[in-house]
Scaffold this motif. Structure first.
Motif, mmCIF file in Angstrom:
data_model
loop_
_atom_site.group_PDB
_atom_site.id
_atom_site.type_symbol
_atom_site.label_atom_id
_atom_site.label_comp_id
_atom_site.label_asym_id
_atom_site.label_seq_id
_atom_site.Cartn_x
_atom_site.Cartn_y
_atom_site.Cartn_z
ATOM 1 N N LEU A 107 3.020 14.376 -8.005
ATOM 2 C CA LEU A 107 2.642 15.497 -7.148
ATOM 3 C C LEU A 107 3.854 16.008 -6.364
ATOM 4 O O LEU A 107 4.083 17.222 -6.264
ATOM 5 C CB LEU A 107 1.532 15.074 -6.193
ATOM 6 N N LEU A 108 4.635 15.081 -5.812
ATOM 7 C CA LEU A 108 5.826 15.473 -5.061
ATOM 8 C C LEU A 108 6.846 16.166 -5.968
ATOM 9 O O LEU A 108 7.493 17.142 -5.563
ATOM 10 C CB LEU A 108 6.451 14.248 -4.401
ATOM 11 N N TYR A 109 6.964 15.672 -7.199
ATOM 12 C CA TYR A 109 7.873 16.304 -8.164
ATOM 13 C C TYR A 109 7.433 17.733 -8.459
ATOM 14 O O TYR A 109 8.250 18.653 -8.529
ATOM 15 C CB TYR A 109 7.911 15.479 -9.451
ATOM 16 N N MET A 110 6.123 17.922 -8.628
ATOM 17 C CA MET A 110 5.600 19.252 -8.941
ATOM 18 C C MET A 110 5.846 20.220 -7.780
ATOM 19 O O MET A 110 6.295 21.357 -7.989
ATOM 20 C CB MET A 110 4.112 19.155 -9.246
ATOM 21 N N VAL A 111 5.556 19.775 -6.556
ATOM 22 C CA VAL A 111 5.737 20.647 -5.396
ATOM 23 C C VAL A 111 7.214 20.960 -5.193
ATOM 24 O O VAL A 111 7.598 22.109 -4.927
ATOM 25 C CB VAL A 111 5.133 19.998 -4.145
ATOM 26 N N SER A 112 8.076 19.933 -5.326
ATOM 27 C CA SER A 112 9.510 20.162 -5.155
ATOM 28 C C SER A 112 10.051 21.093 -6.231
ATOM 29 O O SER A 112 10.793 22.037 -5.949
ATOM 30 C CB SER A 112 10.255 18.823 -5.194
ATOM 31 N N GLY A 144 2.692 27.555 -10.789
ATOM 32 C CA GLY A 144 1.346 27.814 -11.287
ATOM 33 C C GLY A 144 0.477 26.576 -11.251
ATOM 34 O O GLY A 144 -0.726 26.650 -10.947
ATOM 35 N N ALA A 145 1.067 25.406 -11.549
ATOM 36 C CA ALA A 145 0.317 24.151 -11.475
ATOM 37 C C ALA A 145 -0.105 23.845 -10.044
ATOM 38 O O ALA A 145 -1.206 23.332 -9.802
ATOM 39 C CB ALA A 145 1.154 23.009 -12.043
ATOM 40 N N VAL A 146 0.770 24.155 -9.085
ATOM 41 C CA VAL A 146 0.421 23.945 -7.673
ATOM 42 C C VAL A 146 -0.743 24.855 -7.285
ATOM 43 O O VAL A 146 -1.696 24.433 -6.617
ATOM 44 C CB VAL A 146 1.640 24.202 -6.767
ATOM 45 N N ILE A 147 -0.686 26.122 -7.712
ATOM 46 C CA ILE A 147 -1.783 27.054 -7.428
ATOM 47 C C ILE A 147 -3.081 26.547 -8.051
ATOM 48 O O ILE A 147 -4.150 26.616 -7.437
ATOM 49 C CB ILE A 147 -1.437 28.461 -7.951
ATOM 50 N N SER A 148 -2.982 26.026 -9.255
ATOM 51 C CA SER A 148 -4.166 25.498 -9.934
ATOM 52 C C SER A 148 -4.743 24.277 -9.218
ATOM 53 O O SER A 148 -5.952 24.047 -9.251
ATOM 54 C CB SER A 148 -3.811 25.129 -11.375
ATOM 55 N N MET A 149 -3.891 23.511 -8.576
ATOM 56 C CA MET A 149 -4.336 22.286 -7.905
ATOM 57 C C MET A 149 -5.032 22.562 -6.577
ATOM 58 O O MET A 149 -5.896 21.787 -6.148
ATOM 59 C CB MET A 149 -3.129 21.375 -7.682
ATOM 60 N N LEU A 150 -4.676 23.648 -5.912
ATOM 61 C CA LEU A 150 -5.153 23.891 -4.548
ATOM 62 C C LEU A 150 -6.676 23.944 -4.430
ATOM 63 O O LEU A 150 -7.241 23.317 -3.520
ATOM 64 C CB LEU A 150 -4.527 25.176 -4.004
ATOM 65 N N ILE A 204 0.838 -1.205 0.000
ATOM 66 C CA ILE A 204 0.000 0.000 0.000
ATOM 67 C C ILE A 204 0.869 1.249 0.000
ATOM 68 O O ILE A 204 0.611 2.209 -0.747
ATOM 69 C CB ILE A 204 -0.942 -0.004 1.216
ATOM 70 N N VAL A 205 1.919 1.250 0.830
ATOM 71 C CA VAL A 205 2.809 2.414 0.896
ATOM 72 C C VAL A 205 3.530 2.627 -0.431
ATOM 73 O O VAL A 205 3.644 3.758 -0.921
ATOM 74 C CB VAL A 205 3.817 2.238 2.044
ATOM 75 N N LEU A 206 4.008 1.543 -1.042
ATOM 76 C CA LEU A 206 4.707 1.663 -2.319
ATOM 77 C C LEU A 206 3.778 2.203 -3.411
ATOM 78 O O LEU A 206 4.160 3.085 -4.191
ATOM 79 C CB LEU A 206 5.283 0.306 -2.728
ATOM 80 N N CYS A 207 2.558 1.680 -3.462
ATOM 81 C CA CYS A 207 1.593 2.176 -4.443
ATOM 82 C C CYS A 207 1.271 3.648 -4.200
ATOM 83 O O CYS A 207 1.157 4.439 -5.148
ATOM 84 C CB CYS A 207 0.312 1.342 -4.386
ATOM 85 N N GLY A 208 1.137 4.023 -2.921
ATOM 86 C CA GLY A 208 0.881 5.417 -2.594
ATOM 87 C C GLY A 208 2.020 6.325 -3.028
ATOM 88 O O GLY A 208 1.780 7.420 -3.568
ATOM 89 N N LEU A 209 3.258 5.893 -2.817
ATOM 90 C CA LEU A 209 4.410 6.704 -3.220
ATOM 91 C C LEU A 209 4.493 6.847 -4.735
ATOM 92 O O LEU A 209 4.810 7.917 -5.257
ATOM 93 C CB LEU A 209 5.700 6.075 -2.673
ATOM 94 N N ILE A 210 4.201 5.740 -5.447
ATOM 95 C CA ILE A 210 4.234 5.794 -6.916
ATOM 96 C C ILE A 210 3.181 6.775 -7.434
ATOM 97 O O ILE A 210 3.433 7.581 -8.339
ATOM 98 C CB ILE A 210 4.013 4.392 -7.502
ATOM 99 N N MET A 211 1.975 6.713 -6.856
ATOM 100 C CA MET A 211 0.909 7.606 -7.293
ATOM 101 C C MET A 211 1.189 9.057 -6.902
ATOM 102 O O MET A 211 0.772 9.990 -7.601
ATOM 103 C CB MET A 211 -0.421 7.146 -6.704
#
Length: 275
Positions: free
Chosen positions: A26-31, A246-252, A15-22
């Motif tokens: 998102l983490l790439y975008m925020v970073s 901008g993508a992060v702002i759009s996601m919020l 479950i954790v691995l699937c969560g990290l993959i998904m």
């Protein structure tokens, strides 16, 4: 039946691995939104910014402008509101009010759902153009809000599961069909309403082709149309990190909508209607 510790460990690890993959995009975008242009373009790309650059969000906000954000909210909420106004009475009538040709009406609603949207784009544009709705909120909202077959079928399925005794008791007491809908059916329909509002808002917020075609005027531009140039070379002087910000702002807004409606959304997905 008790689960062995090994099975539980393997299950939670999966479950954790699937969560990290998904969550990786998102983490790439925020970073990336907090990195410099050199860090975003570097290979291999660093996982975390050396020094968070919050100015990227200021630049992204200035690039998008409050007008674009307001247009997107008007567009998305307008579609959700009009679809609710159109679909709730129709769904309740199909589920609880016997009338002739109800099966034909259902078939008429289902068949267009199998037609790809690209096939109807040009005819829809021509009709909107002939109505004089180019570069207007009416042109943006009304044609999309009218495509509410999914909403009607969703609410019809929910209303069909309501106990008939509730409806009959209200009718015996002299309640009109409109009163039954507003006072009995809608208060019980919170899971279905939350599910539909979340899906419809997300769909409208992420639309690109229709807003780009029908309202290219900067005064009516929505957020996805405004962000599109940042994905290509048209604005090469702007850092890719600003585009990610901008993508992060759009996601919020979408994230906030899901968090607010999460309880009822999960109930709606699970199919529970009555508490």
């Amino acid at each position: 039946m008790r689960t062995s510790p090994l099975h539980a460990t393997l299950r939670y690890t999966a479950i954790v691995l699937c969560g990290l993959i998904m969550a990786a995009p998102l983490l790439y975008m925020v970073s990336g939104s907090l990195q410099s242009a050199a860090e975003v373009s570097a290979f291999p790309k660093p996982l975390l910014p050396e020094t968070p650059i919050w100015q990227n969000f200021v630049d992204a906000w200035n690039f998008l402008t409050p007008q674009v954000i307001a247009n997107t909210f008007i567009f998305s909420l307008g579609i959700v509101g009009l679809q609710l106004l159109l679909s709730l009475p129709a769904a309740f009538a199909l589920a609880k009010i016997p009338f002739k040709w109800s099966a034909a009406v259902m078939a008429t609603l289902i068949v267009p759902m199998f037609i790809p949207g690209n096939l109807t784009l040009i005819p829809l544009f021509i009709v909107t153009f002939q109505l004089g709705w180019l570069n207007t909120y009416a042109g943006l909202i009304i044609p999309m809000a009218a495509q509410c077959a999914f909403a009607i079928l969703l609410f019809r399925q929910f209303f069909a599961t309501m106990p008939a005794g509730l409806i009959e008791a209200a009718r015996i007491d002299g309640a009109s069909w409109g009163r039954v809908l507003t006072s009995i059916a809608l208060p019980l329909a919170k899971p279905a309403l939350a599910t539909f509002c979340s899906i419809s808002f997300l769909t409208a917020w992420n639309m690109y082709i229709w807003p780009q075609v029908i309202a290219p005027n900067p005064a009516n531009r929505v957020i996805n149309v405004a962000l599109a140039p940042l994905a290509g070379g048209e604005n090469s002087l702007i850092s890719p990190a600003v585009g990610l910000a901008g993508a992060v702002i759009s996601m919020l807004p979408v994230l906030i909508v899901f968090i607010v409606f999460q309880k009822w959304y999960l109930k709606g997905i699970a199919g529970t209607g009555l508490e």
